[in-house]
Design an enzyme around this catalytic site. Structure first.
Site, PDB file in Angstrom:
ATOM      1  N   ASP A 283       0.854  -1.181   0.000  1.00  0.00           N
ATOM      2  CA  ASP A 283       0.000   0.000   0.000  1.00  0.00           C
ATOM      3  C   ASP A 283       0.897   1.239   0.000  1.00  0.00           C
ATOM      4  OD1 ASP A 283      -2.662   1.361   0.556  1.00  0.00           O
ATOM      5  OD2 ASP A 283      -3.148  -0.695   1.143  1.00  0.00           O
TER       6      ASP A 283
ATOM      7  N   ASP B  91      -3.191   4.659  -2.232  1.00  0.00           N
ATOM      8  CA  ASP B  91      -4.287   5.168  -1.413  1.00  0.00           C
ATOM      9  C   ASP B  91      -4.714   6.562  -1.877  1.00  0.00           C
ATOM     10  OD1 ASP B  91      -5.830   4.633   1.067  1.00  0.00           O
ATOM     11  OD2 ASP B  91      -4.824   6.425   1.820  1.00  0.00           O
TER      12      ASP B  91
ATOM     13  N   GLU C 125      -6.598   4.087  -5.749  1.00  0.00           N
ATOM     14  CA  GLU C 125      -7.920   4.101  -5.129  1.00  0.00           C
ATOM     15  C   GLU C 125      -8.580   5.428  -5.465  1.00  0.00           C
ATOM     16  OE1 GLU C 125     -10.078   4.088  -0.832  1.00  0.00           O
ATOM     17  OE2 GLU C 125      -8.340   5.311  -1.293  1.00  0.00           O
TER      18      GLU C 125
ATOM     19  N   HIS D 172     -11.019  -3.671   2.714  1.00  0.00           N
ATOM     20  CA  HIS D 172     -10.981  -3.406   4.153  1.00  0.00           C
ATOM     21  C   HIS D 172     -11.823  -2.210   4.560  1.00  0.00           C
ATOM     22  CE1 HIS D 172      -8.309  -0.625   2.286  1.00  0.00           C
ATOM     23  NE2 HIS D 172      -8.236   0.061   3.397  1.00  0.00           N
ATOM     24  N   ASP D 173     -12.426  -1.526   3.600  1.00  0.00           N
ATOM     25  CA  ASP D 173     -13.265  -0.358   3.893  1.00  0.00           C
ATOM     26  C   ASP D 173     -14.754  -0.659   3.729  1.00  0.00           C
ATOM     27  OD1 ASP D 173     -11.057   1.269   4.353  1.00  0.00           O
ATOM     28  OD2 ASP D 173     -10.991   2.022   2.295  1.00  0.00           O
TER      29      ASP D 173
HETATM   30  O1  TEU Z   1      -9.763   5.238   1.930  1.00  0.00           O
HETATM   31  C1  TEU Z   1     -10.120   6.464   1.326  1.00  0.00           C
HETATM   32  C2  TEU Z   1     -11.524   6.783   1.499  1.00  0.00           C
HETATM   33  O2  TEU Z   1     -12.078   6.664   2.575  1.00  0.00           O
HETATM   34  C3  TEU Z   1     -12.239   7.240   0.320  1.00  0.00           C
HETATM   35  O3  TEU Z   1     -13.516   6.712   0.337  1.00  0.00           O
HETATM   36  C4  TEU Z   1     -12.223   8.735   0.264  1.00  0.00           C
HETATM   37  O4  TEU Z   1     -13.485   9.205   0.601  1.00  0.00           O
HETATM   38  C5  TEU Z   1     -11.815   9.171  -1.119  1.00  0.00           C
HETATM   39  O5  TEU Z   1     -10.465   8.803  -1.323  1.00  0.00           O
HETATM   40  C6  TEU Z   1     -11.925  10.644  -1.414  1.00  0.00           C
HETATM   41  O6  TEU Z   1     -11.742  10.840  -2.786  1.00  0.00           O
HETATM   42  C7  TEU Z   1      -8.420   5.003   2.094  1.00  0.00           C
HETATM   43  C8  TEU Z   1      -8.172   3.706   2.806  1.00  0.00           C
HETATM   44  O7  TEU Z   1      -8.622   2.637   2.046  1.00  0.00           O
HETATM   45  C9  TEU Z   1      -8.794   3.773   4.154  1.00  0.00           C
HETATM   46  O8  TEU Z   1      -8.696   2.567   4.863  1.00  0.00           O
HETATM   47  C10 TEU Z   1      -8.133   4.897   4.920  1.00  0.00           C
HETATM   48  O9  TEU Z   1      -8.801   5.097   6.132  1.00  0.00           O
HETATM   49  C11 TEU Z   1      -8.134   6.202   4.140  1.00  0.00           C
HETATM   50  O10 TEU Z   1      -7.767   6.033   2.788  1.00  0.00           O
HETATM   51  C12 TEU Z   1      -7.158   7.168   4.738  1.00  0.00           C
HETATM   52  O11 TEU Z   1      -5.847   6.769   4.453  1.00  0.00           O
END
Ligand code: TEU
Ligand code: CA
Length: 585
Positions: A109, A216, A274, A347-348
């Site tokens: 990651d 991320d 992501e 994981h989210d």
């Molecule tokens: O998640 C990002 C996240 O929560 C997205 O839904 C966010 O709203 C988007 O990127 C905005 O454009 C990642 C990880 O997967 C998560 O586990 C972490 O908590 C988060 O980033 C912070 O690092």
């Protein structure tokens, strides 16, 4: 290994990540090797043969770096060190080696929108306004309202609730944190900060042999210079979600191209970001191979079908919207020079059978696991499977009390409801119901290996509750059951590889846009083979005749077993794959 060598696009080896299926490992919850209740790297190594046996090809390890764990490792305090409970640096090097020994690739990651507030960079940055690293983070002076009260620079709401700005008493300025206040955002306008990230977070690990990164929050590094207020999305609320402003900001593509040029392109690796841009055009700006940014993106759209994150409400899935969502991302393959992905869990998220199929009975769980396996495995692009999805772990049941939820996002939300409604029992019940469906906690409860105490995850006390269903739903029980979800996944991943021209690279067309029970689509290969896939999303049998779409076809696969398929109908939660035979004149 090719060191310091700029790889030209045509020299890149891309088949392995296009055709490969990724298995996501959440280190704290996969396998504990030393009885402290926390999963660890030696535990992961002990299960690599299992990961391989599922038929997956690439391991994605969620953050294992040194971290105070405010956000389960997405708050990194040292990119070059390992979170101590997970093991040593040598364990980590061994993990890379052990993957490669088995023919598995491994990606890490990459969390570089923010660091932990305990990272040395931020400690220096906050130490004084004149520190050399002050500008590595985003600091702003206070504003004042009419009454002279100090207020944050703008109305941005953190993704985890509350203002996205935290006041620093010491230096009398606010810093930005789009996530928890312990996760300050890096200032990507600062060139030194950028170089430090490439060196410490990316090249350091590529030099040690990993095969790529899951990146991320890849959309939000670049913030507009004037930090404008976010538009009102939830009427009347003081704080507003800043996504529209921070996603694909002014310098974002410049940054990703630089990251690619100075770091990724030095190695033959894969990158998956992501992020979920709102249109095909915007998506291609990231993943078009001619732009040299990243290889593919995860779309949030499918996982958003059953709830509204900003309003915290649940809704029934609209089948028409589902089909549009799937098509929107599938059309990248075959029709553009980009690439796509498909996942149902990470994981989210909550668990897929509980959200998109049914977890009501053992029979329903088994059916749903296989049904969703067909949905996923028939998608073009790179597949991502999340630990436990292959055995159909459902969400934590209602009986599990809110105190067992450990995620910072869940806790912040629940506490905010408590406070805002002064403990109104109905509001709290609604909040719990929301979390029972989509909380990130469901995916984070420990992996279920067998029926022994704590599911064989640990000999000690697990850091988080194990889903009480584990005596029934576990790997050991499914190993010897030919009809299990696990063995079905093994089967369909082989099938996918066998027919990769259609399954991985085919172009998808939706056939029944308006049907609210069944989802039917074709997948066509370049060489002219066509599969027809039909998924009955309901828990009732439906009349269904393939002849309406094709005059001659053969059943290749049914999720309930080919011998149980009844021609002319689809059984509850049955998914089928036919090959269509074209007439040749
Ligand atoms: O998640 C990002 C996240 O929560 C997205 O839904 C966010 O709203 C988007 O990127 C905005 O454009 C990642 C990880 O997967 C998560 O586990 C972490 O908590 C988060 O980033 C912070 O690092
Ligand atoms: Ca451990």
């Amino acid at each position: 290994m090719v060191l310091g060598f700029f790889k030209k696009e045509q020299e890149r080896n891309t088949a392995w990540w296009r055709e490969g299926t990724v298995y996501q490992v959440y280190p704290s919850s996969f396998k504990d090797s030393n009885g402290d209740g926390i999963g660890d790297i030696p535990g992961i190594i002990s299960k690599l043969d299992y990961i391989k046996s599922v038929g997956t090809d690439i391991v994605w390890l969620s953050p294992h770096y040194k971290s105070p764990q405010v956000d389960m490792g997405y708050d990194i305090s040292d990119y070059k060190a390992i979170h101590e409970p997970y093991g040593t640096f040598d364990d980590c090097i061994k993990l890379i080696q052990e993957c490669h020994d088995r023919g598995l690739k491994i990606i890490f990651d990459l969390v570089v929108n923010h660091t932990s507030d305990q990272h040395e960079w931020f400690k220096q940055s906050r130490s004084s306004k004149s520190n050399a690293k002050r500008d590595w983070y985003i600091w702003k002076p206070a504003k004042y309202d009419e009454q002279g009260n100090r207020i944050p620079p703008n109305n941005w709401e953190s993704y985890f609730g509350g203002s996205a700005w935290e006041w620093d008493e010491e230096t009398q300025e606010y810093y930005l944190h789009l996530f928890a206040k312990e996760q300050p955002d890096i200032n990507w306008r600062n060139l030194q900060a950028r170089e430090a990230i490439y060196k410490d977070a990316i090249l350091f690990w590529l030099d040690r042999g990993i095969d790529g990164f899951r990146i991320d929050t890849v959309q939000i590094y670049s913030k507009p210079e004037d930090f404008p207020d976010a538009p009102e999305r939830v009427p009347g609320q003081k704080l507003q979600n800043p996504s529209i402003i921070v996603e694909t900001g002014p310098q974002l593509h410049e940054i990703l191209q630089e990251m690619n040029r100075k770091a990724f392109s030095k190695y033959d690796i894969m990158t998956v970001g992501e992020g979920s841009p709102p249109s095909l055009e915007k998506t291609l700006e990231y993943v078009s191979s001619s732009r040299h940014e990243i290889d593919m993106l995860f779309s949030f759209d499918f996982g958003a079908l059953d709830h509204r994150e900003i309003a915290h409400t649940l809704n029934d899935i609209d089948m028409v919207e589902m089909k549009e969502t799937v098509y929107r991302w599938q059309r990248l393959v075959g029709k553009t020079d980009g690439w796509t992905t498909f996942f149902l869990e990470n994981h989210d998220s909550g668990r897929s059978i509980s959200r998109f199929a049914s977890d009501a009975t053992p029979e329903a769980r088994n059916r749903s696991t296989k049904f969703l396996a067909v949905l996923q495995a028939t998608m073009s692009g790179t597949l991502y499977l999340y630990q436990g999805q292959e055995i159909g772990i459902p969400n934590l049941p209602d009986e599990v009390p809110i105190e067992e939820y450990k995620d910072v996002n869940s806790i912040n939300y629940y506490n905010a409801v408590k406070e805002d409604t002064k403990n109104d029992p109905d509001a709290l019940k609604k909040a719990k119901k929301y979390l029972q469906k989509v909380a990130r906690d469901h995916a984070r409860s420990p992996m279920q290996w067998d029926a022994s105490k704590h599911s064989g995850f640990t000999d000690g006390e697990p850091w988080m509750i194990v889903n009480p269903i584990y005596p029934e739903v576990n790997v050991a029980a499914q190993e010897w059951d030919a009809d299990s979800g696990l063995n079905f996944w093994r089967h369909i991943l082989k099938f996918r590889r066998q027919h990769k021209d259609v399954m991985v690279y085919g172009t998808l067309e939706v056939l029944d846009k308006e049907n609210t029970k069944v989802f039917t689509f074709t997948k066509a290969s370049e060489s002219g083979r066509t599969f027809l896939v039909a998924l009955n999303f309901t828990d009732k049998a439906v009349d269904y005749d393939v002849d309406q779409f094709a005059s001659k076809s053969t059943l290749l696969l049914s999720s309930i077993g080919n011998v149980h398929h009844k021609s002319g109908s689809l059984q509850p939660l049955e998914a089928v794959i036919f090959e269509i035979h074209h007439h040749h004149h």
